[in-house]
Design a protein around this motif. Structure first.
Motif, PDB file in Angstrom:
ATOM      1  N   VAL A 111       0.851  -1.183   0.000  1.00 58.53           N
ATOM      2  CA  VAL A 111       0.000   0.000   0.000  1.00 58.53           C
ATOM      3  C   VAL A 111       0.893   1.241   0.000  1.00 58.53           C
ATOM      4  N   PHE A 112       0.531   2.197  -0.839  1.00 61.05           N
ATOM      5  CA  PHE A 112       1.217   3.484  -0.911  1.00 61.05           C
ATOM      6  C   PHE A 112       0.314   4.491  -0.207  1.00 61.05           C
ATOM      7  N   CYS A 113       0.736   4.967   0.960  1.00 63.86           N
ATOM      8  CA  CYS A 113      -0.199   5.685   1.833  1.00 63.86           C
ATOM      9  C   CYS A 113       0.070   7.178   1.949  1.00 63.86           C
ATOM     10  N   GLY A 114       0.978   7.725   1.126  1.00 60.36           N
ATOM     11  CA  GLY A 114       1.223   9.165   1.213  1.00 60.36           C
ATOM     12  C   GLY A 114       1.624   9.568   2.618  1.00 60.36           C
ATOM     13  N   ASP A 115       0.905  10.546   3.184  1.00 57.35           N
ATOM     14  CA  ASP A 115       1.185  11.020   4.539  1.00 57.35           C
ATOM     15  C   ASP A 115       0.108  10.596   5.531  1.00 57.35           C
ATOM     16  N   ALA A 116      -0.625   9.528   5.195  1.00 60.63           N
ATOM     17  CA  ALA A 116      -1.749   9.113   6.047  1.00 60.63           C
ATOM     18  C   ALA A 116      -1.298   8.560   7.391  1.00 60.63           C
ATOM     19  N   ILE A 117      -0.068   8.026   7.465  1.00 58.21           N
ATOM     20  CA  ILE A 117       0.459   7.505   8.727  1.00 58.21           C
ATOM     21  C   ILE A 117       1.519   8.482   9.236  1.00 58.21           C
ATOM     22  N   PRO A 118       1.226   9.241  10.288  1.00 53.73           N
ATOM     23  CA  PRO A 118       2.198  10.212  10.788  1.00 53.73           C
ATOM     24  C   PRO A 118       3.481   9.547  11.270  1.00 53.73           C
ATOM     25  N   MET A 119       4.597  10.241  11.096  1.00 51.69           N
ATOM     26  CA  MET A 119       5.872   9.748  11.617  1.00 51.69           C
ATOM     27  C   MET A 119       5.912   9.920  13.124  1.00 51.69           C
ATOM     28  N   ALA A 120       6.350   8.919  13.822  1.00 58.06           N
ATOM     29  CA  ALA A 120       6.302   8.917  15.284  1.00 58.06           C
ATOM     30  C   ALA A 120       7.184   9.984  15.909  1.00 58.06           C
ATOM     31  N   SER A 146      -8.038   6.456   9.428  1.00 57.10           N
ATOM     32  CA  SER A 146      -7.290   6.097   8.222  1.00 57.10           C
ATOM     33  C   SER A 146      -6.135   5.154   8.530  1.00 57.10           C
ATOM     34  N   VAL A 147      -5.466   5.367   9.654  1.00 53.36           N
ATOM     35  CA  VAL A 147      -4.399   4.445  10.052  1.00 53.36           C
ATOM     36  C   VAL A 147      -4.974   3.045  10.243  1.00 53.36           C
ATOM     37  N   HIS A 148      -6.113   2.956  10.928  1.00 52.18           N
ATOM     38  CA  HIS A 148      -6.758   1.652  11.130  1.00 52.18           C
ATOM     39  C   HIS A 148      -7.193   1.047   9.798  1.00 52.18           C
ATOM     40  N   ARG A 181       3.734  -2.079  13.932  1.00 53.41           N
ATOM     41  CA  ARG A 181       4.459  -1.287  14.930  1.00 53.41           C
ATOM     42  C   ARG A 181       4.482   0.194  14.534  1.00 53.41           C
ATOM     43  N   ALA A 182       4.709   0.470  13.258  1.00 52.43           N
ATOM     44  CA  ALA A 182       4.731   1.853  12.785  1.00 52.43           C
ATOM     45  C   ALA A 182       3.351   2.490  12.923  1.00 52.43           C
ATOM     46  N   ALA A 183       2.314   1.722  12.591  1.00 51.01           N
ATOM     47  CA  ALA A 183       0.946   2.234  12.713  1.00 51.01           C
ATOM     48  C   ALA A 183       0.587   2.509  14.168  1.00 51.01           C
ATOM     49  N   GLN A 184       0.984   1.617  15.055  1.00 49.58           N
ATOM     50  CA  GLN A 184       0.676   1.816  16.472  1.00 49.58           C
ATOM     51  C   GLN A 184       1.419   3.029  17.008  1.00 49.58           C
ATOM     52  N   SER A 185       2.650   3.230  16.587  1.00 47.86           N
ATOM     53  CA  SER A 185       3.400   4.424  16.997  1.00 47.86           C
ATOM     54  C   SER A 185       2.704   5.686  16.508  1.00 47.86           C
ATOM     55  N   ALA A 186       2.154   5.632  15.299  1.00 52.09           N
ATOM     56  CA  ALA A 186       1.427   6.781  14.762  1.00 52.09           C
ATOM     57  C   ALA A 186       0.162   7.059  15.568  1.00 52.09           C
ATOM     58  N   LEU A 187      -0.560   6.004  15.924  1.00 51.42           N
ATOM     59  CA  LEU A 187      -1.762   6.173  16.738  1.00 51.42           C
ATOM     60  C   LEU A 187      -1.422   6.730  18.111  1.00 51.42           C
ATOM     61  N   ASP A 244      -2.783  10.246  19.660  1.00 44.86           N
ATOM     62  CA  ASP A 244      -3.428  10.303  20.974  1.00 44.86           C
ATOM     63  C   ASP A 244      -2.698  11.262  21.902  1.00 44.86           C
ATOM     64  N   ARG A 245      -1.368  11.277  21.809  1.00 47.50           N
ATOM     65  CA  ARG A 245      -0.591  12.199  22.639  1.00 47.50           C
ATOM     66  C   ARG A 245      -0.881  13.642  22.261  1.00 47.50           C
ATOM     67  N   LEU A 246      -0.985  13.894  20.976  1.00 46.02           N
ATOM     68  CA  LEU A 246      -1.334  15.239  20.515  1.00 46.02           C
ATOM     69  C   LEU A 246      -2.686  15.656  21.074  1.00 46.02           C
ATOM     70  N   TYR A 247      -3.680  14.798  20.927  1.00 45.62           N
ATOM     71  CA  TYR A 247      -5.023  15.118  21.399  1.00 45.62           C
ATOM     72  C   TYR A 247      -5.030  15.372  22.900  1.00 45.62           C
ATOM     73  N   ARG A 248      -4.364  14.508  23.637  1.00 50.10           N
ATOM     74  CA  ARG A 248      -4.339  14.638  25.096  1.00 50.10           C
ATOM     75  C   ARG A 248      -3.669  15.946  25.524  1.00 50.10           C
ATOM     76  N   CYS A 249      -2.534  16.258  24.908  1.00 49.22           N
ATOM     77  CA  CYS A 249      -1.809  17.479  25.277  1.00 49.22           C
ATOM     78  C   CYS A 249      -2.603  18.733  24.914  1.00 49.22           C
ATOM     79  N   VAL A 250      -3.270  18.708  23.771  1.00 52.17           N
ATOM     80  CA  VAL A 250      -4.071  19.864  23.357  1.00 52.17           C
ATOM     81  C   VAL A 250      -5.229  20.066  24.316  1.00 52.17           C
TER      82      VAL A 250
END
Length: 276
Positions: free
Chosen positions: A165-174, A189-191, A217-223, A227-233
């Motif tokens: 799968v070619f996912c562009g920027d759909a999976i954020p870098m951890a 989208s990650v799921h 592992r990469a997908a879970q790191s992105a999730l 979640d960390r972003l949401y929590r901190c915001v």
């Protein structure tokens, strides 16, 4: 770099500002003809042509460019490639207006060095949507997967032959500040990518390709990052009216990120979390 029999990864280096250097990956599918996933920044056609030359192939072998979304580091080379090769350009309906009118994109999403990166507007020949199956030649079949969040109409492309799968920027870098317009859609989208059947190779634009167990592992790191972003915001007490550069740098620091790496687009990501 060759990833497997028919997939190549081509790195495109560029500068957001004179001080900030980044890169993006373009993917080449090689068959009887050649097909690109994304087109890099303006001028990328030169890098792509050199890569093809090493394979003993001319640039004219490129028959199609499949765009994951409309941001400058993905569409910048598309107009030149279409002019030079006559290739077909594919993209989603939601991203089409910004691809076909880069001045509109700049008005609505101004970023440093925009026009130097985005190149020129280009016509989308074929609009794609969830579930579309595209078979440009025997043995090469791509399926369309809608993966919005990073942008409003981002799509990913599944490649049946290689279970990729070619996912562009759909999976954020951890280890990078996430850039998104919709937090919930980004998670979904990650799921969605993880649910692809027998997925063996995941090819993002901002990170190396992942194979096998690395994908989850990469997908879970992105999730976890989302979640960390949401929590901190949500814990920060910020409001849409208080998203100052200083507040955003403080937020980045709370997330364990380098505050000096904070860019204007992080404001959009923060605002998206506040809307949830």
């Amino acid at each position: 770099m060759k990833l497997c029999n028919t997939i190549h990864q081509i790195r495109i280096d560029f500068y957001v500002t004179p001080e900030v250097r980044r890169y993006v990956y373009v993917y080449l599918i090689e068959g009887r003809d050649c097909y690109l996933i994304d087109a890099g920044t303006a001028g990328s056609e030169i890098v792509i042509e050199r890569y093809l030359h090493r394979l003993g192939r001319p640039l004219s072998d490129i028959r199609a460019v499949f765009l994951t979304h409309s941001h400058p580091d993905h569409i910048g080379g598309a107009a030149a490639l279409k002019r030079l090769t006559g290739c077909t350009v594919y993209a989603s309906a939601a991203e089409r207006p910004w691809i076909e009118d880069i001045d509109r994109q700049f008005r609505e999403r101004p970023i440093p060095n925009f026009h130097a990166l985005a190149g020129a507007s280009v016509t989308v020949d074929t609009v794609v949507k969830q579930g579309d199956i595209i078979a440009p030649e025997p043995g090469i079949t791509l399926s369309v997967l809608e993966t919005p969040g990073h942008s409003c109409g981002s799509v990913s492309y599944g490649y049946t032959k290689q279970n990729a799968v070619f996912c562009g920027d759909a999976i954020p870098m951890a280890d990078d500040l996430p850039i998104l317009v919709d937090w919930k859609q980004s998670r979904q989208s990650v799921h969605r990518i993880l649910q692809e059947n027998d997925l063996r190779l995941c090819c993002p634009a901002w990170d190396r390709a992942y194979a096998g167990a690395e994908i989850e592992r990469a997908a879970q790191s992105a999730l976890n990052l989302l979640d960390r972003l949401y929590r901190c915001v949500r814990q920060s007490g910020l409001t849409p009216d208080t998203l100052t550069p200083e507040a955003l740098r403080s937020l980045a620091k709370q997330m364990g990120m380098d505050p000096s790496a904070c860019n204007p687009l992080f404001r959009t990501s923060t605002a998206a979390c506040l809307r949830e």
